[in-house]
Scaffold this motif. Sequence first.
Motif, PDB file in Angstrom:
ATOM      1  N   ASP A 196       0.457  -0.795  -0.180  1.00  0.00           N
ATOM      2  CA  ASP A 196      -0.256  -0.185   0.254  1.00  0.00           C
ATOM      3  C   ASP A 196       0.781   1.349  -0.177  1.00  0.00           C
ATOM      4  N   SER A 197       2.368   1.195   1.353  1.00  0.00           N
ATOM      5  CA  SER A 197       2.894   2.244   0.723  1.00  0.00           C
ATOM      6  C   SER A 197       3.320   2.369  -0.486  1.00  0.00           C
ATOM      7  N   LYS A 198       3.944   1.247  -1.350  1.00  0.00           N
ATOM      8  CA  LYS A 198       4.803   1.525  -2.554  1.00  0.00           C
ATOM      9  C   LYS A 198       3.925   1.893  -3.479  1.00  0.00           C
ATOM     10  N   ALA A 199       2.308   2.117  -3.337  1.00  0.00           N
ATOM     11  CA  ALA A 199       1.539   1.963  -4.034  1.00  0.00           C
ATOM     12  C   ALA A 199       1.001   2.791  -4.546  1.00  0.00           C
ATOM     13  N   GLY A 200       0.956   3.959  -3.850  1.00  0.00           N
ATOM     14  CA  GLY A 200       1.313   5.413  -3.042  1.00  0.00           C
ATOM     15  C   GLY A 200      -0.409   5.628  -2.325  1.00  0.00           C
ATOM     16  N   ARG A 201       0.041   5.453  -1.205  1.00  0.00           N
ATOM     17  CA  ARG A 201      -0.599   5.530   0.087  1.00  0.00           C
ATOM     18  C   ARG A 201       0.203   6.513   0.791  1.00  0.00           C
ATOM     19  N   VAL A 202      -1.159   7.812   1.012  1.00  0.00           N
ATOM     20  CA  VAL A 202      -0.282   8.483   1.792  1.00  0.00           C
ATOM     21  C   VAL A 202      -1.127   9.310   2.604  1.00  0.00           C
ATOM     22  N   GLU A 203      -0.236   9.692   4.370  1.00  0.00           N
ATOM     23  CA  GLU A 203      -0.666   9.746   5.342  1.00  0.00           C
ATOM     24  C   GLU A 203      -2.181  11.657   5.135  1.00  0.00           C
ATOM     25  N   TYR A 204      -2.751  11.752   6.163  1.00  0.00           N
ATOM     26  CA  TYR A 204      -3.476  12.983   6.136  1.00  0.00           C
ATOM     27  C   TYR A 204      -2.989  13.078   7.592  1.00  0.00           C
ATOM     28  N   ARG A 205      -3.048  14.215   8.284  1.00  0.00           N
ATOM     29  CA  ARG A 205      -2.919  14.406   9.767  1.00  0.00           C
ATOM     30  C   ARG A 205      -2.662  15.984  10.143  1.00  0.00           C
ATOM     31  N   MET A 206      -4.056  15.748  10.815  1.00  0.00           N
ATOM     32  CA  MET A 206      -3.652  17.816  11.457  1.00  0.00           C
ATOM     33  C   MET A 206      -2.935  18.317  12.372  1.00  0.00           C
ATOM     34  N   ASP A 207      -2.564  19.398  11.751  1.00  0.00           N
ATOM     35  CA  ASP A 207      -1.574  19.635  12.958  1.00  0.00           C
ATOM     36  C   ASP A 207      -2.586  20.368  13.647  1.00  0.00           C
ATOM     37  N   ARG A 208      -1.789  20.995  14.557  1.00  0.00           N
ATOM     38  CA  ARG A 208      -1.818  22.121  16.255  1.00  0.00           C
ATOM     39  C   ARG A 208      -3.097  23.012  15.846  1.00  0.00           C
ATOM     40  N   ASN A 209      -2.837  23.546  14.231  1.00  0.00           N
ATOM     41  CA  ASN A 209      -4.059  24.946  14.177  1.00  0.00           C
ATOM     42  C   ASN A 209      -5.442  24.161  12.814  1.00  0.00           C
ATOM     43  N   GLY A 210      -5.366  22.629  12.997  1.00  0.00           N
ATOM     44  CA  GLY A 210      -6.449  22.489  11.766  1.00  0.00           C
ATOM     45  C   GLY A 210      -5.666  22.273  11.129  1.00  0.00           C
ATOM     46  N   ASN A 211      -4.810  22.196  10.026  1.00  0.00           N
ATOM     47  CA  ASN A 211      -4.551  22.237   9.294  1.00  0.00           C
ATOM     48  C   ASN A 211      -4.368  21.014   8.382  1.00  0.00           C
ATOM     49  N   VAL A 212      -4.372  20.337   7.624  1.00  0.00           N
ATOM     50  CA  VAL A 212      -4.277  19.425   7.287  1.00  0.00           C
ATOM     51  C   VAL A 212      -3.782  19.875   5.889  1.00  0.00           C
ATOM     52  N   GLN A 213      -2.293  18.741   5.223  1.00  0.00           N
ATOM     53  CA  GLN A 213      -1.519  19.030   4.171  1.00  0.00           C
ATOM     54  C   GLN A 213      -0.771  17.317   2.894  1.00  0.00           C
ATOM     55  N   VAL A 214      -1.782  17.552   2.299  1.00  0.00           N
ATOM     56  CA  VAL A 214      -1.268  16.421   1.078  1.00  0.00           C
ATOM     57  C   VAL A 214      -1.608  16.446   0.111  1.00  0.00           C
ATOM     58  N   PRO A 215      -0.009  15.546  -0.490  1.00  0.00           N
ATOM     59  CA  PRO A 215       0.527  15.788  -2.008  1.00  0.00           C
ATOM     60  C   PRO A 215      -1.001  15.175  -2.582  1.00  0.00           C
ATOM     61  N   PHE A 216      -0.738  15.128  -3.343  1.00  0.00           N
ATOM     62  CA  PHE A 216      -1.661  14.358  -4.303  1.00  0.00           C
ATOM     63  C   PHE A 216      -1.299  14.065  -6.082  1.00  0.00           C
ATOM     64  N   GLY A 217       0.147  14.284  -6.502  1.00  0.00           N
ATOM     65  CA  GLY A 217       0.222  14.056  -7.270  1.00  0.00           C
ATOM     66  C   GLY A 217       1.486  14.702  -7.801  1.00  0.00           C
ATOM     67  N   LYS A 218       1.804  14.441  -9.310  1.00  0.00           N
ATOM     68  CA  LYS A 218       3.397  14.995  -9.968  1.00  0.00           C
ATOM     69  C   LYS A 218       2.646  16.609 -10.937  1.00  0.00           C
ATOM     70  N   LEU A 219       3.102  17.543 -11.000  1.00  0.00           N
ATOM     71  CA  LEU A 219       2.754  18.479 -12.354  1.00  0.00           C
ATOM     72  C   LEU A 219       2.880  17.470 -13.512  1.00  0.00           C
ATOM     73  N   SER A 220       3.154  16.071 -14.006  1.00  0.00           N
ATOM     74  CA  SER A 220       3.557  15.805 -15.253  1.00  0.00           C
ATOM     75  C   SER A 220       2.161  14.840 -15.395  1.00  0.00           C
ATOM     76  N   PHE A 221       1.690  14.632 -13.935  1.00  0.00           N
ATOM     77  CA  PHE A 221       0.533  13.755 -14.361  1.00  0.00           C
ATOM     78  C   PHE A 221      -0.931  14.129 -15.474  1.00  0.00           C
ATOM     79  N   ASP A 222      -1.242  13.412 -16.071  1.00  0.00           N
ATOM     80  CA  ASP A 222      -2.253  14.518 -16.676  1.00  0.00           C
ATOM     81  C   ASP A 222      -3.800  14.237 -15.675  1.00  0.00           C
ATOM     82  N   GLU A 223      -4.436  15.556 -16.384  1.00  0.00           N
ATOM     83  CA  GLU A 223      -5.337  16.016 -15.809  1.00  0.00           C
ATOM     84  C   GLU A 223      -6.357  15.210 -15.012  1.00  0.00           C
ATOM     85  N   THR A 224      -6.835  14.216 -15.663  1.00  0.00           N
ATOM     86  CA  THR A 224      -7.725  13.904 -15.237  1.00  0.00           C
ATOM     87  C   THR A 224      -7.332  12.711 -13.766  1.00  0.00           C
ATOM     88  N   LYS A 225      -6.319  12.539 -14.230  1.00  0.00           N
ATOM     89  CA  LYS A 225      -5.528  11.975 -12.967  1.00  0.00           C
ATOM     90  C   LYS A 225      -4.799  12.756 -11.573  1.00  0.00           C
TER      91      LYS A 225
END
Length: 227
Positions: free
Chosen positions: A154-183
């Motif tokens: 799962d980790s190798k396939a692209g499972r990413v973690e989301y976690r709220m920081d102490r201010n209530g913010n969550v930051q998550v990567p969702f791909g590379k700009l080279s990916f096509d728009e649909t992906k």
Amino acid sequence: MATHGKKYNKVKAATEAKVYDLVEAIRFLKANKVAKFDETAELAIRLGVDTKKTDQTVRGTVGLPHGSGKVVRVAVFAAGAAADAARAAGADIVGNDDLIEKVKGGWCDFDVAIATPDAMKEVRKLGKVLGPRGLMPNPKTGTVTDDTASAVRDSKAGRVEYRMDRNGNVQVPFGKLSFDETKLQENVNAVIAAIRAARPAAAKGIFIKRCTFSSTMGVGLRVDVRD
């Protein structure tokens, strides 16, 4: 204080007062690349939760349908059959007492740490090393498990973690700009859906208060992701 180039400042000036829809924002990021390398697309969400209450913590993992585009190095703390299964699944480093000693010395050349429940008895003592780097295995993210093979895959396939920081913010990567728009759209929709599904029962009012898309070196775009 960091300074930005003319291209960055020009893009920022053109976007500051605008709210984009999801598709529009992704198109803009792809059309206005700042760096010469393949930048990562990220979203940041401000949650409407009471950060002082432990029953309103938001944390979990989500599988990106098209992966993250990143080569993920996985370390597994395990012994016996679980260690063998992790190696067979493609873990980059597998060990128990030896790996624990290595990490105690400050070595953390990996992106995801997985541990069996038995190994966690000693891995917990690595909190000062793994904690600040966001690498401590946790049952909520599926990284404390006897099924090490599935966790590695799962980790190798692209499972990413989301976690709220102490201010209530969550930051998550969702791909590379080279990916096509649909992906990129399908990846970011998976992340947003997972965060919505993780809404604490105790949270009141608007849950996703603000959302921003950005690239590694690019400006932040405010995005409307209201229900």
